[in-house]
Design a protein around this motif. Structure first.
Motif, PDB file in Angstrom:
ATOM      1  N   VAL A 193       0.845  -1.199   0.000  1.00 37.66           N
ATOM      2  CA  VAL A 193       0.000   0.000   0.000  1.00 37.66           C
ATOM      3  C   VAL A 193       0.879   1.248   0.000  1.00 37.66           C
ATOM      4  CG1 VAL A 193      -1.641   1.360   1.348  1.00 37.66           C
ATOM      5  CG2 VAL A 193      -2.001  -1.092   1.072  1.00 37.66           C
ATOM      6  N   ALA A 194       1.917   1.236   0.832  1.00 41.61           N
ATOM      7  CA  ALA A 194       2.839   2.382   0.890  1.00 41.61           C
ATOM      8  C   ALA A 194       3.533   2.597  -0.455  1.00 41.61           C
ATOM      9  CB  ALA A 194       3.879   2.161   1.990  1.00 41.61           C
ATOM     10  N   ARG A 195       3.847   1.510  -1.148  1.00 43.84           N
ATOM     11  CA  ARG A 195       4.476   1.641  -2.473  1.00 43.84           C
ATOM     12  C   ARG A 195       3.521   2.274  -3.476  1.00 43.84           C
ATOM     13  NH1 ARG A 195       5.931   3.146  -6.321  1.00 43.84           N
ATOM     14  NH2 ARG A 195       7.357   2.320  -7.894  1.00 43.84           N
ATOM     15  N   VAL A 196       2.278   1.848  -3.463  1.00 44.10           N
ATOM     16  CA  VAL A 196       1.295   2.417  -4.392  1.00 44.10           C
ATOM     17  C   VAL A 196       1.056   3.896  -4.083  1.00 44.10           C
ATOM     18  CG1 VAL A 196      -1.097   2.295  -5.207  1.00 44.10           C
ATOM     19  CG2 VAL A 196       0.187   0.182  -4.765  1.00 44.10           C
ATOM     20  N   LEU A 197       1.075   4.237  -2.792  1.00 44.64           N
ATOM     21  CA  LEU A 197       0.844   5.622  -2.376  1.00 44.64           C
ATOM     22  C   LEU A 197       2.142   6.436  -2.339  1.00 44.64           C
ATOM     23  CD1 LEU A 197      -1.652   5.079   0.600  1.00 44.64           C
ATOM     24  CD2 LEU A 197      -2.181   5.533  -1.800  1.00 44.64           C
ATOM     25  N   TYR A 198       3.172   5.961  -3.007  1.00 48.59           N
ATOM     26  CA  TYR A 198       4.488   6.619  -2.996  1.00 48.59           C
ATOM     27  C   TYR A 198       4.370   8.103  -3.339  1.00 48.59           C
ATOM     28  CZ  TYR A 198       9.148   7.996  -4.556  1.00 48.59           C
ATOM     29  OH  TYR A 198      10.340   8.657  -4.735  1.00 48.59           O
ATOM     30  N   ARG A 199       5.099   8.912  -2.571  1.00 48.09           N
ATOM     31  CA  ARG A 199       5.093  10.366  -2.759  1.00 48.09           C
ATOM     32  C   ARG A 199       6.496  10.824  -3.157  1.00 48.09           C
ATOM     33  NH1 ARG A 199       1.034  13.343  -0.117  1.00 48.09           N
ATOM     34  NH2 ARG A 199      -0.587  12.072   0.854  1.00 48.09           N
ATOM     35  N   LEU A 330      13.227   0.847  -4.143  1.00 46.71           N
ATOM     36  CA  LEU A 330      11.889   0.299  -4.399  1.00 46.71           C
ATOM     37  C   LEU A 330      10.772   1.308  -4.173  1.00 46.71           C
ATOM     38  CD1 LEU A 330      12.235  -3.259  -2.802  1.00 46.71           C
ATOM     39  CD2 LEU A 330      12.624  -2.559  -5.177  1.00 46.71           C
ATOM     40  N   LYS A 331      11.105   2.518  -3.737  1.00 43.79           N
ATOM     41  CA  LYS A 331      10.116   3.576  -3.512  1.00 43.79           C
ATOM     42  C   LYS A 331       9.068   3.187  -2.473  1.00 43.79           C
ATOM     43  CE  LYS A 331      12.273   5.592  -6.910  1.00 43.79           C
ATOM     44  NZ  LYS A 331      13.341   6.569  -6.612  1.00 43.79           N
ATOM     45  N   ILE A 332       9.510   2.465  -1.447  1.00 42.52           N
ATOM     46  CA  ILE A 332       8.612   2.082  -0.351  1.00 42.52           C
ATOM     47  C   ILE A 332       8.939   2.950   0.849  1.00 42.52           C
ATOM     48  CG2 ILE A 332       7.898   0.252   1.223  1.00 42.52           C
ATOM     49  CD1 ILE A 332       8.577  -1.774  -0.952  1.00 42.52           C
ATOM     50  N   GLN A 333       8.051   3.879   1.176  1.00 39.31           N
ATOM     51  CA  GLN A 333       8.255   4.809   2.292  1.00 39.31           C
ATOM     52  C   GLN A 333       7.565   4.242   3.539  1.00 39.31           C
ATOM     53  OE1 GLN A 333       6.415   7.885   0.015  1.00 39.31           O
ATOM     54  NE2 GLN A 333       8.355   8.910  -0.490  1.00 39.31           N
ATOM     55  N   VAL A 408      -5.850  -2.637  -2.965  1.00 40.06           N
ATOM     56  CA  VAL A 408      -6.381  -1.681  -1.985  1.00 40.06           C
ATOM     57  C   VAL A 408      -5.619  -0.361  -2.063  1.00 40.06           C
ATOM     58  CG1 VAL A 408      -6.762  -1.252   0.468  1.00 40.06           C
ATOM     59  CG2 VAL A 408      -7.200  -3.519  -0.485  1.00 40.06           C
ATOM     60  N   GLY A 409      -4.334  -0.415  -2.354  1.00 40.54           N
ATOM     61  CA  GLY A 409      -3.549   0.808  -2.482  1.00 40.54           C
ATOM     62  C   GLY A 409      -4.081   1.719  -3.566  1.00 40.54           C
ATOM     63  N   PHE A 410      -4.452   1.125  -4.702  1.00 42.27           N
ATOM     64  CA  PHE A 410      -5.002   1.940  -5.795  1.00 42.27           C
ATOM     65  C   PHE A 410      -6.380   2.500  -5.440  1.00 42.27           C
ATOM     66  CE2 PHE A 410      -1.826  -0.244  -8.498  1.00 42.27           C
ATOM     67  CZ  PHE A 410      -1.312   0.872  -9.148  1.00 42.27           C
TER      68      PHE A 410
END
Length: 473
Positions: A193-199, A330-333, A408-410
């Motif tokens: 989810v954090a990866r999909v919501l990457y900022r 990996l752009k996972i925050q 769910v992230g999307f």
């Protein structure tokens, strides 16, 4: 600091009221007391009131409940300007998730004659499911709105119940303390989810993505509560008697060994040999996670201590070296580092459980084999195959978490849910009334709005060695 997109005046009441009304209706139609709670059914048999499961399970439930609302809530208060949200949103999503979990788990485990029967054990299981959601919350902490979190809880609880049913009922795996079903699932679901919501512009809020002295102290309250009650968490739903006793003991020693290895690794990996509070707050708990699957097995105190010792080392190394790689490559925050506290120790616990199951024998378990591995006791499967079941369950959990988190992230990414802008993440005052913030954080509002002005006054503390300064620019 609140604009039209983040304003919760109508959005949050609508979502909260609709969800709660739906829950009330579903409970009215589908839920009823089980035989140990129902007055008529309980008194239709000749037994002592003290034989009721309440007296065996409720002390464990109390401990688990404290972990969910106090432990998890305060563990996430390390952010300097996100304390209200850490505890408050934890409270909100936990209150919703435990109700929804009662229904979802009931559909798969507790249906009798078209009704979901509930008692103290279903309360514990609902808290377990809620714990998985709160783990995912840690991965997206500070970057999501309360509506996004409720949406995440809605879907994650459903997927958790499906995954739990597959593992425990279909595959016949054992996972009393939830290394797989709770920790691994919650961690990797949250990470995706954090990866999909990457900022990409989260650096605009990096000055708030840090702790101060008192916020780290508050977070240690959560750590201590979790550490103290983790033996109850892992043993809460195991069979009465030696199983529950053994699970609590194994967890107890795993946590103790984990704490020493955490302190040692924290000092060893620091350039100046000083302890890092982030490591102590989180990695010291990894032993409880890693002892979850094998806790009820004949792991032995010696084995429990080895598991905890390794969990602490792995967790500290994850915080020190792996988290920056996950964010950069990996752009996972991962705000709370759930991969290091729950993800990797959860996998370790699953592996330990698979190995311990594979070598189980009647010489070791005797008649107790029926409680821990009933299929092995009846001869339906060999112990080695039980180990394979455990390994397959880990793979299923990872697949469910990764795919579910992606979808769910999307859904959460939809702008209607009022996520905070990049420049105002990790900030309480977007969603909470916070006294004294208008002058102190006026510069943040200016950065967000893009407006120009002169003679803006800002008070701030430069560092721990400097006095408060007045800056005019």
């Amino acid at each position: 600091m609140t604009d039209a997109s983040t304003n919760m005046r109508l959005k949050l009441p609508i979502v909260c009221f609709i969800l709660q009304i739906i829950l009330i209706i579903l409970f009215g139609v589908l839920v009823q007391y089980d035989h140990e709670v129902d007055a008529k059914k309980w008194h239709s048999h000749n037994h002592s009131d003290y034989d009721n499961d309440f007296y065996y399970r409720y002390p464990s439930f109390q401990d688990v409940h404290v972990m969910i609302f106090v432990g998890f809530g305060f563990l996430m208060t390390f952010l300097q300007r996100y304390g209200f949200s850490s505890v408050g949103f934890n409270f909100l999503i936990a209150a919703f998730a435990l109700q929804w979990a009662t229904l979802m788990q009931g559909f798969f485990h507790g249906m009798h004659g078209g009704k979901i029967h509930i008692g103290v054990e279903s309360m514990i299981n609902a808290d377990f499911c809620t714990g998985s959601v709160l783990i995912s919350f840690g991965a997206v902490l500070g970057k999501t709105s309360p509506i996004q979190l409720l949406v995440m809880a809605l879907f994650e609880v459903t997927l958790f119940a499906v995954n739990e049913f597959i593992l425990l009922s279909v595959l016949g795996a054992k996972d009393a303390g939830g290394s797989m079903t709770i920790h691994t699932f919650g961690a990797y679901f949250g990470l995706i989810v954090a990866r999909v919501l990457y900022r990409p512009n989260l650096n605009k809020s990096k000055h708030r993505n840090s702790s101060v002295y008192h916020s780290d102290l508050f977070a240690m309250i959560g750590t201590i509560f979790l550490w103290m009650f983790w033996p109850s968490f892992n043993s809460a739903i195991t069979a009465h008697g030696d199983d529950q006793h053994r699970t609590a003991l194994n967890t107890y020693y795993s946590l103790a060994a984990c704490t020493l290895s955490t302190y040692g690794m924290s000092a060893l990996t620091a350039h100046d040999g000083k302890l890092d509070m982030v490591h102590i707050q989180n990695a010291a708990l990894a032993g409880g996670v890693a002892a979850g699957t094998a806790g009820e097995m004949m792991l032995t105190p010696f084995g429990s201590m080895i598991v905890g010792f390794l969990a602490g080392i792995i967790s500290v190394l994850g915080f020190k070296f792996l988290s920056p790689i996950l964010e950069e490559k990996l752009k996972i925050q991962d705000t709370c580092g759930v991969h290091n506290l729950h993800g990797m120790p959860g996998i370790l616990g699953a592996i330990v459980g698979a190995v311990t199951a594979a070598v189980a024998s009647t010489d070791t378990y005797g008649d107790g084999m029926a409680d821990v591995f009933p299929d092995v006791a009846t001869g339906d499967v060999e112990a080695s195959f039980q180990g394979i079941r455990q390994a397959i369950s880990l793979a299923v959990t990872l697949g469910m978490a990764l795919l579910g988190g992606l979808i769910v992230g999307f859904i959460m990414k939809l702008p209607v849910f009022g996520a905070p802008p990049d420049a105002l993440c990790f900030e309480d005052s977007i969603y909470w009334e916070v006294s004294g913030n208008k002058l102190l954080f006026f510069d943040d509002w200016l950065n967000y709005s893009g407006k120009k002005t002169t003679k803006i006054i800002k008070y701030f503390i430069n560092d721990s060695k400097s006095p408060i300064k007045l800056v005019v620019y």
